[in-house]
Design a protein around this motif. Structure first.
Motif, PDB file in Angstrom:
ATOM      1  N   ILE A  79      17.132  -0.505   3.401  1.00  0.00           N
ATOM      2  CA  ILE A  79      17.178   0.914   3.010  1.00  0.00           C
ATOM      3  C   ILE A  79      15.759   1.389   2.743  1.00  0.00           C
ATOM      4  N   ASP A  80      15.366   2.372   3.543  1.00  0.00           N
ATOM      5  CA  ASP A  80      14.063   2.986   3.326  1.00  0.00           C
ATOM      6  C   ASP A  80      14.231   4.017   2.215  1.00  0.00           C
ATOM      7  N   GLY A  81      13.814   3.602   1.036  1.00  0.00           N
ATOM      8  CA  GLY A  81      13.902   4.495  -0.121  1.00  0.00           C
ATOM      9  C   GLY A  81      12.526   4.958  -0.565  1.00  0.00           C
ATOM     10  N   THR A 126      15.189   9.280  10.595  1.00  0.00           N
ATOM     11  CA  THR A 126      14.411   8.239   9.916  1.00  0.00           C
ATOM     12  C   THR A 126      12.912   8.506  10.010  1.00  0.00           C
ATOM     13  N   HIS A 127      12.171   7.915   9.100  1.00  0.00           N
ATOM     14  CA  HIS A 127      10.715   8.108   9.067  1.00  0.00           C
ATOM     15  C   HIS A 127      10.038   7.343  10.208  1.00  0.00           C
ATOM     16  N   SER A 128       8.917   7.893  10.671  1.00  0.00           N
ATOM     17  CA  SER A 128       8.227   7.292  11.824  1.00  0.00           C
ATOM     18  C   SER A 128       7.702   5.884  11.546  1.00  0.00           C
ATOM     19  N   SER A 181       0.824  -1.211   0.000  1.00  0.00           N
ATOM     20  CA  SER A 181       0.000   0.000   0.000  1.00  0.00           C
ATOM     21  C   SER A 181       0.857   1.260   0.000  1.00  0.00           C
ATOM     22  N   GLY A 182       2.083   1.168   0.475  1.00  0.00           N
ATOM     23  CA  GLY A 182       2.957   2.348   0.531  1.00  0.00           C
ATOM     24  C   GLY A 182       4.267   2.002   1.208  1.00  0.00           C
ATOM     25  N   GLY A 183       5.022   3.050   1.510  1.00  0.00           N
ATOM     26  CA  GLY A 183       6.334   2.856   2.108  1.00  0.00           C
ATOM     27  C   GLY A 183       6.265   2.305   3.523  1.00  0.00           C
ATOM     28  N   SER A 184       5.235   2.699   4.275  1.00  0.00           N
ATOM     29  CA  SER A 184       5.129   2.197   5.648  1.00  0.00           C
ATOM     30  C   SER A 184       4.968   0.681   5.644  1.00  0.00           C
ATOM     31  N   MET A 185       4.097   0.197   4.780  1.00  0.00           N
ATOM     32  CA  MET A 185       3.881  -1.248   4.728  1.00  0.00           C
ATOM     33  C   MET A 185       5.103  -1.953   4.143  1.00  0.00           C
ATOM     34  N   LEU A 187      10.472   1.308  -1.703  1.00  0.00           N
ATOM     35  CA  LEU A 187      10.312   2.430  -2.647  1.00  0.00           C
ATOM     36  C   LEU A 187       8.827   2.689  -2.827  1.00  0.00           C
ATOM     37  N   ASP A 188       8.514   3.880  -3.285  1.00  0.00           N
ATOM     38  CA  ASP A 188       7.100   4.269  -3.361  1.00  0.00           C
ATOM     39  C   ASP A 188       6.729   4.775  -4.752  1.00  0.00           C
ATOM     40  N   PRO A 189       6.145   3.928  -5.598  1.00  0.00           N
ATOM     41  CA  PRO A 189       5.660   4.439  -6.892  1.00  0.00           C
ATOM     42  C   PRO A 189       4.610   5.539  -6.737  1.00  0.00           C
ATOM     43  N   HIS A 190       3.932   5.621  -5.578  1.00  0.00           N
ATOM     44  CA  HIS A 190       2.982   6.729  -5.441  1.00  0.00           C
ATOM     45  C   HIS A 190       3.682   8.035  -5.029  1.00  0.00           C
ATOM     46  N   LYS A 191       4.994   8.008  -5.033  1.00  0.00           N
ATOM     47  CA  LYS A 191       5.731   9.266  -4.900  1.00  0.00           C
ATOM     48  C   LYS A 191       6.327   9.600  -6.282  1.00  0.00           C
ATOM     49  N   PHE A 192       7.559   9.140  -6.566  1.00  0.00           N
ATOM     50  CA  PHE A 192       8.205   9.651  -7.777  1.00  0.00           C
ATOM     51  C   PHE A 192       7.801   8.974  -9.093  1.00  0.00           C
TER      52      PHE A 192
HETATM   53  C1  LIG Z   1      11.383   8.195   4.046  1.00  0.00           C
HETATM   54  C2  LIG Z   1       9.962   7.747   4.101  1.00  0.00           C
HETATM   55  N1  LIG Z   1       9.680   6.502   4.533  1.00  0.00           N
HETATM   56  C3  LIG Z   1       8.423   6.043   4.615  1.00  0.00           C
HETATM   57  C4  LIG Z   1       7.361   6.844   4.268  1.00  0.00           C
HETATM   58  C5  LIG Z   1       5.982   6.316   4.399  1.00  0.00           C
HETATM   59  O1  LIG Z   1       5.457   6.070   3.140  1.00  0.00           O
HETATM   60  P1  LIG Z   1       3.870   5.898   2.927  1.00  0.00           P
HETATM   61  O2  LIG Z   1       3.276   7.231   3.252  1.00  0.00           O
HETATM   62  O3  LIG Z   1       3.785   5.538   1.490  1.00  0.00           O
HETATM   63  O4  LIG Z   1       3.409   4.828   3.846  1.00  0.00           O
HETATM   64  C6  LIG Z   1       7.603   8.151   3.808  1.00  0.00           C
HETATM   65  C7  LIG Z   1       6.492   9.047   3.443  1.00  0.00           C
HETATM   66  O5  LIG Z   1       6.658  10.167   3.071  1.00  0.00           O
HETATM   67  C8  LIG Z   1       8.933   8.610   3.719  1.00  0.00           C
HETATM   68  O6  LIG Z   1       9.226   9.845   3.278  1.00  0.00           O
END
Ligand SMILES: Cc1ncc(COP(=O)(O)O)c(C=O)c1O
Length: 426
Positions: A221-223, A139-141, A97-101, A250-255
């Motif tokens: 690596i959180d990309g 780092t991201h939460s 679903s995204g980077g968090s998952m 990686l997040d296709p819903h970003k770049f």
């Molecule tokens: C470095 C980083 N990791 C993880 C996330 C979380 O990604 P998502 O919002 O797609 O779950 C983000 C979101 O901006 C991010 O910048």
């Protein structure tokens, strides 16, 4: 909108009228060229249409007989990403679903690899030295969230300080690992960032990879933010060491400018994903085929949408070069804004621009007033920026991800902020 559960259906005309009058005007207009608060793009025009087609086909991307073509498409995009980063043929992955998952899936695989054969049956219940993992203070939460969901305990997540470029300090990382080992704990994983959420910094990935190899630590690596910048020759060199990671988000819903939701995780040895997530209940027994991947065994979900279609189409239709150009265009906008910030005495730049975001503050105002100005800017209808906290200094942040944003938009935002700040009473 509060109304009782409708016992009788209502005509579509009523629903569409409500959509027009209530939903659309009360939605955040994320495609606006001055909507710049987060790493949140305006979607490319193709991907909402792809989602519509995918929903109509209604494939269940869990087991291949329920979604054979979608399965092949997902494998293609996973391979493209693995090739982009230089990851080997053993690499597996899954769209999330995204980077968090994606981070959650990667850290599950890392944890279960560290726990070994009995990871699934014993979990963390049998007594053993606590597992410890390391990341930077930037780092991201979602990393701490994953750590707590995985039962690892956030007090075993070490947030290592960063240098003046917001990159993890390797000397302090080495010290922390050594201290934990000496204390009888079990260091098992380092999470590096390719694009930290506030300033867009990328950790020294190659040095991290060597450190992890030397100390037998899993390197994730959180990309989510920055890994796809590897599409651009300008950023590829700083991301070359993605090839050395054990896992990458990686997040296709970003770049890739895909509509929500589309994240992705790659794991260097796909067996680790299988080890962490496989399940073979009798009611799901279907024929296996070496040409297909049963994605239900590579992640926590069973029923899954056909997210791969919008990712596949986006890359096929626009092509990698168009993305490289857009990523560089977004970086150019950030550089322009930083130059303007530096030239105008009303502002102070809080971090060097390394990617597509700018952190700055109104120099004459304190932290609380900077926050209030941010709200006033939004209330004025001029622009939506985000908050930034850079090494304990509070300010504002603009993150460029919209193809229609121009330098004139930046000038207008800074003019308006200057005007607001010149008013008395903040
Ligand atoms: C470095 C980083 N990791 C993880 C996330 C979380 O990604 P998502 O919002 O797609 O779950 C983000 C979101 O901006 C991010 O910048």
């Amino acid at each position: 909108m509060a109304e009782p559960l409708p016992r009788q259906g209502q005509p579509l005309a009523t629903l569409f009228a409500e959509l027009e009058q209530v939903i659309v005007p009360n939605s955040t207009h994320t495609a606006h060229p001055r909507f710049l608060p987060y790493v949140q793009p305006s979607p490319n025009a193709l991907s909402p249409y792809a989602d519509h087609v995918a929903a109509t086909l209604n494939q269940n991307c869990n087991l291949w007989p329920l979604s054979p073509a979608a399965n092949a498409v997902e494998q293609v995009v996973l391979r493209w990403f693995a090739d982009l980063f230089g990851l080997p043929a053993s690499t597996g992955g899954i769209l999330t679903s995204g980077g968090s998952m994606a981070n959650f899936v990667a850290l599950t695989a890392a944890r279960d690899h560290a726990l070994g054969e009995t990871a699934r049956t014993e979990g963390l219940q049998s007594s053993r030295p606590p597992l410890v993992l390391y990341t930077s203070e930037e780092t991201h939460s979602s990393i701490a969230k994953a750590v707590s969901m995985l039962g690892l305990g956030t007090r075993y997540l070490r947030h290592i300080p960063t240098d003046e470029h917001f990159r993890i300090r390797l000397d302090l990382l080495a010290q922390a690992v050594a201290e934990d080992r000496a204390a009888g704990l079990n260091p098992f994983c380092v999470v590096g960032s390719a694009g930290t959420v506030t300033t867009g910094a990328t950790d020294p990935l190659e040095a991290l990879a060597h450190f992890c190899r030397q100390h037998r630590l899993w390197l994730h690596i959180d990309g989510a933010y920055g890994a796809l910048a590897a599409l651009s020759p300008r950023f590829q060199p700083s991301l070359a060491a993605l090839a050395l990671a054990d896992s990458v988000s990686l997040d296709p819903h970003k770049f890739l400018f895909c509509a929500y939701e589309a994240g992705c995780v790659l794991v260097r040895d796909r067996q680790h994903l299988h080890h962490a997530f496989h399940a073979h209940p009798s009611y799901l027994t279907m024929s296996e085929d070496p040409d297909f991947v049963d994605f239900a065994n590579h992640g926590p979900q069973l029923s899954r949408a056909f997210k791969a279609l919008k990712v596949w189409w986006s890359l096929k239709h626009f092509g990698a070069d168009a993305y490289a150009q857009v990523i560089e265009q977004m970086h150019d906008l950030a550089v322009y804004m930083a130059e303007q910030v530096l030239h105008r005495p009303a502002f102070e730049l809080l971090a060097p621009v390394v990617f597509n975001c700018v952190c700055f503050r109104l120099s004459a105002l304190d932290a609380a007033a900077n926050r209030r100005v941010l709200t006033a800017l939004l209330d004025s209808g001029t622009a939506f920026l985000g908050p930034a906290s850079v090494k304990d200094t509070t300010g504002l942040r603009a993150c460029f991800m919209n193809l229609r944003t121009t330098r004139a938009d930046i000038d207008r935002i800074l003019d308006h902020l200057e005007h607001l700040a010149s008013q008395p009473g903040w």
